[in-house]
Structure formats: C-alpha cells, structure tokens
Motif scaffolding. Structure first.
Motif: not given
Length: 827
Positions: A732-734, A794
């Motif tokens: 995930s890029s978060y 996440r």
C-alpha cells in the motif's frame, strides 16, 4: 608395460621419422594410456666404440686391483695407435672385445670423459660396464662383447643405446597390450601400415607325430590348453646375447640366465607366459589340477606355501611343481647344470589365477597377464619359438614332438546392429567403416544390417555390442565426436524436493551459516554424548556390515553428532564464533522391518514380491536440516559490543527454513534432549511437530568439547508440507499507523499464543506484529510477565484515522484477554 620403439619397429613398418612421442600421441588417441616416453641414451655422445684389449699391466701398491690397459680402438682415436686406459675391473682378459668411451664422450647422467693422469699412469678414456652405459644394473665388472664384434665400430648403434621407451598403463580390459605384439598391432592400425605378427611362425611337421613329456588336464575349468616341448643338450654356460639383455632392461626386467631370459623375452614380445622345467627333476606325467588337502609347495622365492583347495597347480608324480600361471616350484627350477628342459605354455582360467595370486600375495609378470586374459591360441606357437631360440642361442637340440592337451572351447559370436556404434557416439560412421574397424582389430564379421562378429582369440574382452562399438569409436577417433550441450526432455529437471533443499541451503547461507558435510556414521558414544534417554527412538540404529571405521559403525538417526564434531573441530582450531548447517538424510529403522534384507538373484530381474520385501527392509530416510552456533553471533568492533549466539538465533534459523516452504512456525516450550530443559523450543507447523531448537544442555557441550551455551536446531523437511508458491504481497502507498501495547500474562503463557490472539483480533488492517520487550519483576507481580508488542496498521485504499487504528488495537487486546487472560499493563 614398457615398449622400446626399436622393438616395435621389428613388427610394424612405421615411417622413419616417427618418434616415441609421436607414436605415444597416436596410441593415446586410440585409447591406450601412455604415461611417459623415456628417451633412453639421448644424453650419450661419442666417441663410444668397440675396442680390443691388447695388453694388461697389473699395478701394485694400491688398496684395490688397478690395471693399465692398452686397447686397440681402430681409427676411432684419429691415430690408429692403441689407447692407454686405467681400469679397476678384473673380469676381462687380453683379446676380449670391450666398449670404450674416448675423451670428449659423455655417458648417461652427463658424465663427461677426459684424459687425465691417475695411479701414476695416463688414462685416455674409460672401459665401460652395462650400468655406466645405462643398459643394465650389473656394475660388478666390464661389459665383454662377443669375439666377432668389429673393432672401432660405433657402440651406440651396435648395442642400441639410444631408444625411445613408451611406458603404457594397461587397463584390465586390454590384456593384449601387455605385449610388444599387441602394441605393435595398435601402432599399425594408427598409422595404416602393415603389421607382422611375431606369433606367425610355421610349426614343425613332427608336431603331428610323437608326444613330448606326457601331460593331461585334470580340471578343464581351470585350464583349457596345455602345451609341452622338450630340448636336450642345452649349454648352461651360454650367455644371453647383448641385444636381448638391452631389450629386457629397457622393458623393466633383469637378465638372469639365457633360459630364463628367453622365456621372459617371449612373454614380453607375445604376451604368453612360459615356464621351463629341468627335465631331470620331473617324475612321471604332468597333470594340471586343483590343490588337494594339506598340499604344500616351495616356490622359486624360497617360500613354503600351504596350498588352498582352489589353487591351480601343475603337478607330477611327486606332487605340486608349480603354481599355474604365477610362479614355479623350487624343486624343478632351471639351474647352472640344467641341459635338458621341458618348456610349458598354457591357457589358465583368468579368475582362478587372480584369486590364487591375491590369496598368496604373490604377484608376478605371468599372473599379471593371465589375470587380464591371454591369447588361447598362442601356447603352440610361443612354445615352439622358445625351443627354437634355446637351440639357436644355447646350442640345444629340439626333441621331436609336442604334448598338446586341450579342452574344447567354442568361440562365441556377438550380434550387433550395424548402426549401433552410430547411435552410441552420435556420429554417422556407416556400415563400411564399422566392418573395416572391427576387422582391423582381428574380428571376423558377417551379415548385413545385423552383424555377426567373432572376436579374435587375443581379445577376450569383446563380449557385447557396446564393446564392439567402443572399438569402432576409439579407432575412428574420440576427437571426432562432436561436443554439444545435452538436450533435456521437456518437463525434466529438478524435483520439488530438490529445489526446496537448494533454497533452504541458499537461505541459511544468506543468513550467515556455513554448510558442513559430515559423514553419516556415528558411534554409541555419540548418542551418549547427546544425553539421549535409553528408550529414545534415536537410539534404534542400523549397524553397518562393513563399516569404514569400527569406531563409527552405526548409521546416524540425527544430524547433530556430525555437526557438533565439526563445530568442535573449528573451535579447537581457534574459530570459536561459528554458525554451521547441514542438509542430509538420517536413517530411522522401521519398527516392523525384517532383520535382514532378502538376497536377490543375479540371473534375472526381481519379482514384485522381492522388491516389496527389499523396500520393507530399508530404513526410513527423511531429509533433515540442522544448524549449530557458538560464540558471538554478531562480532564486536569499533562500532560497539557484539552479541553472543542465543537460543533465539537457533529458533530464527528454523523459521528461515520454514519461510522457504511458506510456513509460519509456532514455538512452544519443551524438554527434549540434547537441549537445555529450560531453553528448548518445540517447533510446530500447524499441529505437526517438525523439530526442536534452543540452547544445548551443559552436559552435551562438555561431552563434545564445545563452548558453554552453544545452540542448535534440527527439523524434518517433509513435515513442513509441500512448498507453497510465494507471491509478492500488494504494497500500500498509504501511511502506516503504529500502535504499541503491553500485556501482562501468567509466566506459563507462551508469547506465541498471545501473538496469535492479537493477530486474530486485529483483523485485516494489521500489517505486522513484533514482540520488542519482555519484562518480569515487582511491577507485574510474581509468576507474571509483561509482553510488549508493536502493531503496524495500514489500509490498502485510504489513510487510517486515529480512531480506526485505536479500534483495531482494542479489538486485538480484547481477543488476547479473552483467550490468554492478558490485561493491559498499568490498567
């Protein structure tokens, strides 16, 4: 086999410019192992000539005999005047012909000759012995030449002092190459020139008439051909001619006497061992048979030998007189008075001679040849050449007739498809080339697409189509076989188990471990050193019937003894900071296995029942992986202090292995030898126990000589299950949300149970969990411990809010509280 080039040239018309090294290259290409090529006499330079002794003056006043000689060397010295030479030998007289090296000449070993004054006289040259000329080992006196040796002639050419000698290592299947005859035939094929067979002699017409000394074959299984010929009136004082002595010396044999030298010479030339009996010492007919109970024989080496019932003997009315094909008896040997002789040539069973030779530790040139196969057709011809040479060189008279006892043997033919050599080599030779090459080695070939090949009598090794294919391939040239990469069939390659073992090895090596390969053998004391209980399954071992060492006669049931001994060896050499691993099989006998495996027949394939019985007797052989550690796991240095290897490192090694299978291990406290009862972890994959890890028991480290607190791990690969294809997770890029939680539980509760509860309660948002602190003390109470975990949350599609992260943490804590009784520290 040492083969002088000059001897080979007698029977093969080699080009004049062919050297020993060139011939060696051709023979090597044809499959013979030429080890060295000796250039005998290459360092000899003249003038080296024949001289006649004219005068001898005995010099007195010295501690040893000294003679001043006047020697006629013809025109070799440029003046024609006699040469003055001082010599210390006394075995020559006036009128003898000798070998003289004049000033300026060089003898073998770089010994340069000059003119100098010695013992009060001028000596211009040297009278030579065979040792000084490099053609013998007798240095007791001077070499005296025959009276007809021409004075002033070049002795280098006359005696054949320069020669190339090929030293060939003959493999057991090529017994024919233990003779000049066999090597010359190979040389003729290599150069495509005519070959003259030294065994091709015309037998006398009286061979069909009277018999020689009576003989018979008592056991056809050990001898199928036995030939005797007689000579009378042999001159015991006859000397072996110099040319024969030189050849015997070049071939590695010591000249003895003319009669013995002739038999040795023909053995080297033809490959047929011969033996001469003193006719006057024989009593009654000769019989070839096996030994009887209690029989003895004193052989030529003056050793009295107790004979075995399987020994092959040549006997007369007095009993054994020779060990067939190995060594003659002392009672019938040729001596300095022997004038009447019986020459024996035979064909004995190769296996029988080999067993007898090894049984008595009696190896001879004759047994060496019989063991590898002798031409069955040679005895008649070799024996005739022997008596003829005894007559020509020793003044003997050949007694008419020959004794020829024979047990019929049918020559077996081999059927082979004409294209078989092509398929074996991957080269298109064609039928014509196959037939031509087989005929060159002496085979009789008939047939079309399927050839019927009858091997020659001197090639008993040619018994199958592959043997014939090898002859074609080697004569056509191994260098002509194309080199290309193998083409594996589709779907082949490493099995899943093989790939897993390689991945495990790479993973442990990447983690800093070094692979060790230990012998799979152990002793009872090794199992005692592991402190195994008496009823432990690892003590049920298999004992080897023929162990490499009586100190380690058992097959291992665990990898640890070998690894611990390797670790101890490293520690003893000063490498105390060590991390080793091994992947290998252990041998665990089955409880219901029979005591002995069934013996299978060799003349047929096993039946299904026999295969099942054999498999039932075999032990279970699972692959295991083990690792051992000692000293510092992380070294100290300028960056700070190091860290010693702990039980947790052994557990992490097991987890490293499990990750290659795609399995997450569960760790539980256990008590299992050879680990410390308080620092031993049982490793589970689901509900399956796969192994153990932890710190070794102090008694174990003491028994093996290891540092205190050494650690180890061992697990069984197949219990981990089938390897799972590992797929890369979505990243995930978060941003991540971090939450820490400290839980207090009873000391008996395993940290793994708490972690599993937290993981289940946290739900899908949990990305990772890590135990970063363990505390015991007054703040948590007696019998309690605090476990502090870091939780990473996440979401794949959004940034988590503080409320979402807190709710996931609270759910994880609630699940842990419900399943393990955990409470938040400080709550």
């Amino acid at each position: 086999m040492r083969a002088p080039l000059s001897w080979l040239r007698e029977y093969v018309e080699l080009p004049a410019d062919v050297t020993g090294r060139a011939l060696a290259a051709e023979l090597i290409a044809a499959g013979l192992e030429v080890e060295t090529v000796e250039r005998a006499g290459a360092d000899i330079t003249g003038p080296l000539v024949v001289g006649e002794v004219l005068e001898i003056e005995e010099l007195t006043g010295f501690k040893k005999p000294i003679r001043h000689c006047r020697v006629n060397v013809g025109d070799a010295n440029g003046t024609g005047e006699p040469q003055s030479i001082v010599c210390g030998a006394t075995n020559f007289a006036v009128g003898d012909r000798v070998v003289v090296v004049l000033p300026g000449g060089v003898l073998p070993g770089g010994f340069e000759i000059g003119a100098r004054k010695t013992y009060g006289r001028m000596s211009a040259g040297m009278i030579c012995s065979v040792t000084e000329l490099g053609i013998g080992d007798d240095h007791s006196g001077i070499l005296v030449l025959p009276p007809d040796a021409p004075v002033g002639a070049d002795a280098i050419e006359l005696l054949g002092l320069r020669d190339d000698v090929l030293d060939i290592a003959v493999t057991p299947d090529r017994g024919y190459a233990l003779s000049i005859r066999g090597i010359a035939r190979e040389a003729a094929i290599a150069y495509g020139v005519p070959f003259k067979d030294p065994a091709d002699v015309e037998l006398p017409p009286d061979d069909e008439g009277a018999d020689s000394h009576p003989a018979s074959i008592g056991d056809p299984a050990v001898c199928d051909r036995f030939v005797l010929r007689e000579v009378s009136g042999f001159d015991p004082d006859a000397r072996t001619p110099m040319w024969m002595q030189v050849r015997l010396h070049r071939a590695g044999m010591r000249p003895v006497s003319l009669a013995v030298d002739i038999t040795n010479y023909l053995m080297l030339e033809l490959g047929q061992p011969l033996h001469a009996f003193d006719r006057g010492k024989l009593t009654g007919p000769i019989v070839v048979r096996r030994a009887g109970p209690g029989e003895q024989l004193e052989t030529l080496d003056h050793v009295k030998r107790a004979l075995d019932p399987d020994d092959i003997l040549i006997t007369d009315a007095s009993g054994p007189i020779s060990m067939a094909g190995t060594m003659g008896g002392l009672a019938t040997e040729i001596d300095e008075r022997s004038s009447d002789m019986v020459v024996e040539a035979a064909h004995f069973d190769a296996m029988g001679v080999a067993r007898m030779s090894r049984r008595h530790r009696l190896h001879s040139e004759a047994s060496h040849r019989f063991e590898r196969g002798v031409d069955r057709e040679l005895p008649l011809y070799a024996s005739y050449r022997a008596v003829r040479m005894l007559a020509e060189l020793g003044g003997a008279k050949i007694v008419a007739g020959v004794t020829h006892a024979e047990a019929p043997v049918e020559r077996a033919a081999v059927e082979m498809p004409a294209g078989h050599p092509d398929r074996v080599a991957g080269v298109a030779y064609g039928r014509e080339a196959v037939v031509r090459r087989l005929e060159q080695v002496g085979c009789a070939v008939a047939g079309g697409d399927v050839l019927t090949v009858t091997p020659p009598s001197w090639r008993p090794d040619l018994t199958a189509p592959n043997d014939l294919a090898e002859e074609v391939i080697r004569l056509e040239g191994y260098e002509n076989i194309p080199a290309r990469a193998p083409r594996p069939a589709a779907g082949k390659g490493l099995t899943a188990e093989q790939r897993l073992r390689r991945r495990v090895g790479r993973a442990l090596a990447g983690a800093g471990y070094v692979e060790a390969l230990a012998f799979p053998f152990v002793a009872e004391k090794d199992l005692d050193g592991l402190q195994l209980p008496a009823d432990d399954a690892r003590r049920r071992t298999l004992r080897l019937a023929n162990p490499m060492s009586e100190e380690e006669p058992l097959l291992r049931t665990t990898l640890l003894p070998g690894l611990l001994k390797v670790l101890a060896l490293n520690v003893g050499r000063g490498f105390g900071d060590a991390a080793l691993f091994e992947v290998g099989v252990v041998f665990r006998p089955r409880p219901d296995a029979p005591e002995r495996a069934p013996r299978l027949a060799v003349d047929r394939g096993p039946t299904a029942e026999e295969v099942a019985g054999l498999e039932a007797a075999l032990p279970d052989q699972p692959y295991r992986v083990a690792a051992v550690l000692s000293g510092d796991r992380e070294p100290s240095g300028w960056w700070g202090e190091g860290r010693p290897a702990l039980w947790a490192d052994a557990v992490e090694a097991a987890r490293t292995v499990a990750r290659e299978v795609g399995v997450e291990l569960t760790v539980k406290a256990d008590q299992h030898a050879p680990w410390h009862p308080g620092r031993c972890a049982a490793l589970y994959a689901g509900d399956t126990l796969v192994g153990h890890a932890g710190e070794l028991h102090p008694r174990v480290t003491k028994a093996y000589g290891l540092p205190a607190r050494s650690c180890a791990m061992e697990l069984e690969l197949r219990r981990l299950g089938e390897p799972v294809t590992v797929r890369a997770p979505h990243v995930s890029s978060y941003p991540v949300a971090m939450q820490d939680v400290a839980l207090v539980v009873d000391s008996a509760v395993a940290a793994a149970e708490v972690e599993a509860a937290l993981r289940d309660g946290a739900g899908e948002l949990l990305e990772a969990i890590r135990l970063f602190d363990v505390y015991t003390g007054e703040q948590v109470g007696e019998g309690r411990k605090s476990l502090a975990y870091s939780l990473r949350f996440r979401a794949p599609d959004r940034t988590l809010t503080a409320e979402e992260a807190s709710q996931a943490r609270d759910a994880a804590v609630a699940a842990a509280s419900e399943r393990t009784g955990a409470v938040l520290r400080g709550a």
